[in-house]
Design a protein around this motif. Structure first.
Motif, PDB file in Angstrom:
ATOM      1  N   GLN A  49       1.025  -1.113   0.023  1.00  0.00           N
ATOM      2  CA  GLN A  49      -0.158  -0.028   0.219  1.00  0.00           C
ATOM      3  C   GLN A  49       0.899   1.132   0.122  1.00  0.00           C
ATOM      4  O   GLN A  49       0.125   2.473  -0.519  1.00  0.00           O
ATOM      5  N   LEU A  50       1.461   1.397   0.585  1.00  0.00           N
ATOM      6  CA  LEU A  50       3.017   2.618   0.561  1.00  0.00           C
ATOM      7  C   LEU A  50       3.344   2.824  -0.412  1.00  0.00           C
ATOM      8  O   LEU A  50       3.072   3.702  -0.965  1.00  0.00           O
ATOM      9  N   ALA A  51       3.751   1.291  -1.415  1.00  0.00           N
ATOM     10  CA  ALA A  51       4.967   2.088  -2.587  1.00  0.00           C
ATOM     11  C   ALA A  51       3.040   2.983  -3.470  1.00  0.00           C
ATOM     12  O   ALA A  51       3.943   3.652  -4.191  1.00  0.00           O
ATOM     13  N   VAL A  52       1.842   2.172  -3.861  1.00  0.00           N
ATOM     14  CA  VAL A  52       1.039   3.113  -4.347  1.00  0.00           C
ATOM     15  C   VAL A  52       1.160   4.554  -3.747  1.00  0.00           C
ATOM     16  O   VAL A  52       1.295   5.127  -4.433  1.00  0.00           O
ATOM     17  N   LEU A  53       0.916   4.709  -2.856  1.00  0.00           N
ATOM     18  CA  LEU A  53       0.987   5.514  -2.230  1.00  0.00           C
ATOM     19  C   LEU A  53       2.007   6.416  -2.047  1.00  0.00           C
ATOM     20  O   LEU A  53       1.959   7.824  -2.286  1.00  0.00           O
ATOM     21  N   LEU A  54       3.058   6.066  -2.205  1.00  0.00           N
ATOM     22  CA  LEU A  54       4.053   7.494  -2.069  1.00  0.00           C
ATOM     23  C   LEU A  54       5.055   6.657  -3.584  1.00  0.00           C
ATOM     24  O   LEU A  54       6.058   7.586  -3.716  1.00  0.00           O
ATOM     25  N   ASN A  55       3.954   6.126  -4.754  1.00  0.00           N
ATOM     26  CA  ASN A  55       4.278   6.191  -5.967  1.00  0.00           C
ATOM     27  C   ASN A  55       5.397   5.984  -6.253  1.00  0.00           C
ATOM     28  O   ASN A  55       6.994   6.763  -6.804  1.00  0.00           O
ATOM     29  N   THR A  56       5.947   5.363  -5.126  1.00  0.00           N
ATOM     30  CA  THR A  56       8.001   4.853  -5.396  1.00  0.00           C
ATOM     31  C   THR A  56       7.804   2.912  -5.860  1.00  0.00           C
ATOM     32  O   THR A  56       6.711   2.580  -5.954  1.00  0.00           O
ATOM     33  N   ASP A  57       8.912   2.769  -6.803  1.00  0.00           N
ATOM     34  CA  ASP A  57       8.925   1.497  -6.859  1.00  0.00           C
ATOM     35  C   ASP A  57       8.939   0.101  -5.565  1.00  0.00           C
ATOM     36  O   ASP A  57       9.459   0.246  -4.805  1.00  0.00           O
ATOM     37  N   LYS A  58       8.094  -0.766  -6.194  1.00  0.00           N
ATOM     38  CA  LYS A  58       7.748  -1.077  -5.021  1.00  0.00           C
ATOM     39  C   LYS A  58       7.920  -2.679  -5.058  1.00  0.00           C
ATOM     40  O   LYS A  58       8.534  -2.812  -3.578  1.00  0.00           O
ATOM     41  N   PRO A  59       9.522  -3.389  -5.834  1.00  0.00           N
ATOM     42  CA  PRO A  59      10.133  -3.974  -5.326  1.00  0.00           C
ATOM     43  C   PRO A  59      11.375  -3.575  -5.037  1.00  0.00           C
ATOM     44  O   PRO A  59      12.349  -3.862  -4.078  1.00  0.00           O
ATOM     45  N   ALA A  60      11.575  -2.781  -5.303  1.00  0.00           N
ATOM     46  CA  ALA A  60      12.947  -1.238  -4.352  1.00  0.00           C
ATOM     47  C   ALA A  60      12.534  -1.394  -2.817  1.00  0.00           C
ATOM     48  O   ALA A  60      12.906  -1.821  -2.041  1.00  0.00           O
ATOM     49  N   LEU A  61      10.576  -1.005  -2.545  1.00  0.00           N
ATOM     50  CA  LEU A  61      10.577  -0.692  -1.309  1.00  0.00           C
ATOM     51  C   LEU A  61      10.206  -2.199  -0.370  1.00  0.00           C
ATOM     52  O   LEU A  61      10.442  -2.136   1.291  1.00  0.00           O
ATOM     53  N   PHE A  62      10.244  -3.318  -1.285  1.00  0.00           N
ATOM     54  CA  PHE A  62      10.312  -4.513  -0.434  1.00  0.00           C
ATOM     55  C   PHE A  62      11.460  -5.300  -0.094  1.00  0.00           C
ATOM     56  O   PHE A  62      11.380  -5.187   0.985  1.00  0.00           O
ATOM     57  N   SER A  63      12.364  -4.487  -0.884  1.00  0.00           N
ATOM     58  CA  SER A  63      13.372  -5.374  -0.890  1.00  0.00           C
ATOM     59  C   SER A  63      13.907  -4.282   0.171  1.00  0.00           C
ATOM     60  O   SER A  63      14.897  -5.618   1.917  1.00  0.00           O
ATOM     61  N   ILE A  64      13.729  -3.385   0.787  1.00  0.00           N
ATOM     62  CA  ILE A  64      14.079  -2.312   1.831  1.00  0.00           C
ATOM     63  C   ILE A  64      13.180  -3.398   3.342  1.00  0.00           C
ATOM     64  O   ILE A  64      14.453  -3.221   4.031  1.00  0.00           O
TER      65      ILE A  64
END
Length: 94
Positions: A49-64
């Motif tokens: 949800q945060l990846a979508v809300l923050l308009n950021t790359d899902k795989p990169a955010l999941f990796s972190i």
């Protein structure tokens, strides 16, 4: 950079308030604040949800997020580096 630092950086760069994101995640603002400070762990669904809300790359955010999970699990283990190397070898087989 850990997960909490990353979402705080993204949130602030977009001029969003903690309470706005907390409402979208259906959690209270203090809980969201704890996630940003690293005192609580975000759930996998919240990361998406945060990846979508923050308009950021899902795989990169999941990796972190995943790196934080792994670090939390093994950081005080004397054989942590050895275990990580073993996991890396297994992952390259897959």
């Amino acid at each position: 950079m850990n997960f909490g630092e990353k979402i705080k950086e993204l949130r602030e760069s977009q001029g969003l308030l903690q309470r706005q994101l907390a409402a979208n995640l259906e959690i209270d603002t203090p809980m969201f604040s704890k996630i940003e400070r690293g005192e609580r762990k975000a759930k996998r669904e919240q990361v998406e949800q945060l990846a979508v809300l923050l308009n950021t790359d899902k795989p990169a955010l999941f990796s972190i997020w995943l790196a934080d999970q792994i670090l939390d699990l093994i950081q005080n283990e004397p054989q942590a580096n050895e275990a990580i190397e073993m996991v890396k070898k297994e992952l390259t087989k897959a």
